[in-house]
Design an enzyme around this catalytic site. Structure first.
Site, PDB file in Angstrom:
ATOM      1  N   GLY A 273     -16.943   3.289 -41.041  1.00 25.56           N
ATOM      2  CA  GLY A 273     -16.367   3.518 -39.719  1.00 25.56           C
ATOM      3  C   GLY A 273     -14.882   3.208 -39.727  1.00 25.56           C
TER       4      GLY A 273
ATOM      5  CB  SER B  86     -20.244   3.113 -39.351  1.00 28.36           C
ATOM      6  OG  SER B  86     -20.524   2.297 -40.455  1.00 28.36           O
TER       7      SER B  86
ATOM      8  CG  HIS C 167     -22.862  -1.038 -41.769  1.00 30.06           C
ATOM      9  ND1 HIS C 167     -22.818  -2.272 -41.194  1.00 30.06           N
ATOM     10  CD2 HIS C 167     -21.606  -0.550 -41.695  1.00 30.06           C
ATOM     11  CE1 HIS C 167     -21.576  -2.535 -40.785  1.00 30.06           C
ATOM     12  NE2 HIS C 167     -20.828  -1.498 -41.077  1.00 30.06           N
TER      13      HIS C 167
ATOM     14  CB  CYS D 261     -13.658  -7.522 -38.031  1.00 26.56           C
ATOM     15  SG  CYS D 261     -14.828  -6.200 -38.208  1.00 26.56           S
TER      16      CYS D 261
HETATM   17  C1  PLP Z   1     -18.551  -1.879 -37.070  1.00 31.06           C
HETATM   18  C2  PLP Z   1     -17.558  -1.111 -36.311  1.00 31.06           C
HETATM   19  C3  PLP Z   1     -16.552  -0.381 -36.971  1.00 31.06           C
HETATM   20  C4  PLP Z   1     -16.356  -0.449 -38.447  1.00 31.06           C
HETATM   21  O1  PLP Z   1     -17.348   0.227 -39.169  1.00 31.06           O
HETATM   22  P1  PLP Z   1     -17.529  -0.160 -40.728  1.00 31.06           P
HETATM   23  O2  PLP Z   1     -18.421   0.902 -41.254  1.00 31.06           O
HETATM   24  O3  PLP Z   1     -18.138  -1.530 -40.747  1.00 31.06           O
HETATM   25  O4  PLP Z   1     -16.174  -0.149 -41.325  1.00 31.06           O
HETATM   26  C5  PLP Z   1     -15.691   0.368 -36.205  1.00 31.06           C
HETATM   27  N1  PLP Z   1     -15.791   0.407 -34.875  1.00 31.06           N
HETATM   28  C6  PLP Z   1     -16.753  -0.250 -34.210  1.00 31.06           C
HETATM   29  C7  PLP Z   1     -16.837  -0.125 -32.734  1.00 31.06           C
HETATM   30  C8  PLP Z   1     -17.654  -1.036 -34.904  1.00 31.06           C
HETATM   31  O5  PLP Z   1     -18.582  -1.722 -34.229  1.00 31.06           O
END
Ligand code: PLP
Length: 397
Positions: A73, A206, A208, A332
């Site tokens: 993502g 994304s 996961h 994060c």
């Molecule tokens: C988790 C998340 C991302 C990042 O996705 P990853 O695949 O973990 O890099 C981006 N935006 C939102 C809203 C998220 O919750």
């Protein structure tokens, strides 16, 4: 490791479903070809990828050649922002909301350092962007607007189709198309997505977060959208994303998306019922819980609460020791002691922002587990409040 049942942090990541893993396994040792190779091994891999691309396209009600696979993502968001802004020669203005995920906000700050003009759109106390404010900020030099579909911290859902209507109106007025990107990483697991209904030109998802493997994501790129690459090398993904493609990851992502579609009609309803049940169980046991986020327009599996006279960080640590996984907000930013930028943008005090906890439910959660989690939560809050310097008599809630 503690049992999965008290894992209440699905907005950070989900486990991989068994049938998703089963779909992936052949692509490690047997069907290991490079999808760019012209021999049979390569063609087998390419076939799997194109099937997966069709599945992901269907998942978003898009066309297969509008899907670009990325590593996450985060990468999808980076590709959308850098790939759009760097390509445009004249219009140098980007609008993002103040409550975006760091993978949108950090690229926006980078672009600002490189001479682009960036507006961080404020939100109301429920976390919604203000359409009138957006209308005022959209100017002749505005090229891209990026507003997330739903907040990963408080769950508030943004009115994307109204925003896209507004941008269409402004585009007409200026005689130039203003492009619209949305980070839908959090909505994809739980709400049906339709890029035409939402009116987006670019959209990030994304794997996961929807019971697929980590390290794989996608960006929807509507036809005619002037996006340029940010990785250069081979010709993969229609020159938009050089790298040998992650075949097993992509196959798993598509399997996870199919499963999500199968479960979707009931899932949101089930999650909302469990979430509201949990909220009540918590309120029965603990005073001074304040709901963060929109009371209705909110992701059905997400519950963000401020707990008065408590520090969120220590609450999360104690919960973890007792076998309950929750979060202070974004995974994060959990390692920083700064209060959440999302809660602050909503006008919540530093103190209540520091005392926030996010629970996010998912497929393996049961009522019994939630009762147990509520009991654990209550006993920890009681203990922490006894020790807290914030529980003074003059303390103003
Ligand atoms: C988790 C998340 C991302 C990042 O996705 P990853 O695949 O973990 O890099 C981006 N935006 C939102 C809203 C998220 O919750």
């Amino acid at each position: 490791m503690p049992a999965k049942k008290l894992y209440l942090d699905y907005a950070a990541t989900s486990y991989v479903e068994k049938e998703v893993l089963d779909a992936m396994i052949p692509y490690f040792c047997d069907r290991f070809g490079n999808a760019s190779s012209i021999h049979l091994w390569g063609q087998e891999a390419k076939g799997a990828i194109e099937d997966a691309r069709a599945t992901i396209a269907q998942f978003l009600k898009a066309k297969p050649d509008e899907i670009v696979f990325t590593s996450s993502g985060t990468e999808s968001n980076n590709l959308a922002l850098f790939g759009m802004m760097q390509r445009e020669k004249e219009r140098k203005h980007l609008i993002v909301s103040a409550i975006e995920h760091s993978s949108v906000l950090s690229p926006a700050r980078q672009l600002e350092k490189r001479g682009f003009r960036v507006t961080y759109l404020p939100v109301d106390p429920f976390g919604k962007v203000n359409l009138a404010a957006l209308e005022k900020e959209v100017q002749k030099d505005t090229f891209l607007v990026s507003i997330m579909h739903a907040s990963n911290e408080v769950g508030t859902i943004q009115p994307l189709s109204e925003i896209s209507q507004l941008l269409k109106k402004k585009s007409k007025e200026f005689g130039k198309k203003i492009y619209f990107h949305s980070d839908a990483v959090q909505t994809a697991p739980i709400l049906p997505l339709d890029v035409d209904l939402l009116g987006v030109d670019l959209m990030s998802i994304s794997s996961h977060k929807l019971y697929g493997p980590k390290g794989i994501g996608a960006l929807f790129v509507r036809k005619q959208t002037p996006l340029s690459a940010i990785l250069y090398g081979g010709h993969q993904e229609r020159m938009l994303r050089a790298s040998s493609v992650n075949v097993a990851g992509i196959v798993g992502f598509a399997a996870a998306a199919s499963l999500t579609v199968q479960k979707q009609p009931l899932f949101a309803h089930q999650m909302q019922e469990l979430r509201d049940f949990f909220h009540e169980e918590l309120q029965k046991r603990v005073d001074g819980l304040i709901l963060n986020g929109h009371p209705q327009d909110r992701l059905p599996h997400l519950l963000n609460l401020s707990v008065t006279c408590i520090e969120g960080e220590s609450l999360i640590l104690h919960l973890s020791q007792a076998g309950v996984a929750a979060s202070t907000g974004s995974a994060c930013s959990s390692h920083s002691l700064e209060p959440s930028h999302v809660l602050l943008a909503m006008g919540i005090s530093h103190e209540l922002a520091h005392g926030s906890v996010r629970f996010s439910l998912g497929r393996s959660v049961t009522k019994e587990a939630l009762i147990e989690a509520a009991q654990i939560f209550a006993s920890i809050v009681e203990k922490l409040r006894e020790m807290s310097p914030l529980t003074g008599e003059n303390h103003d809630l």
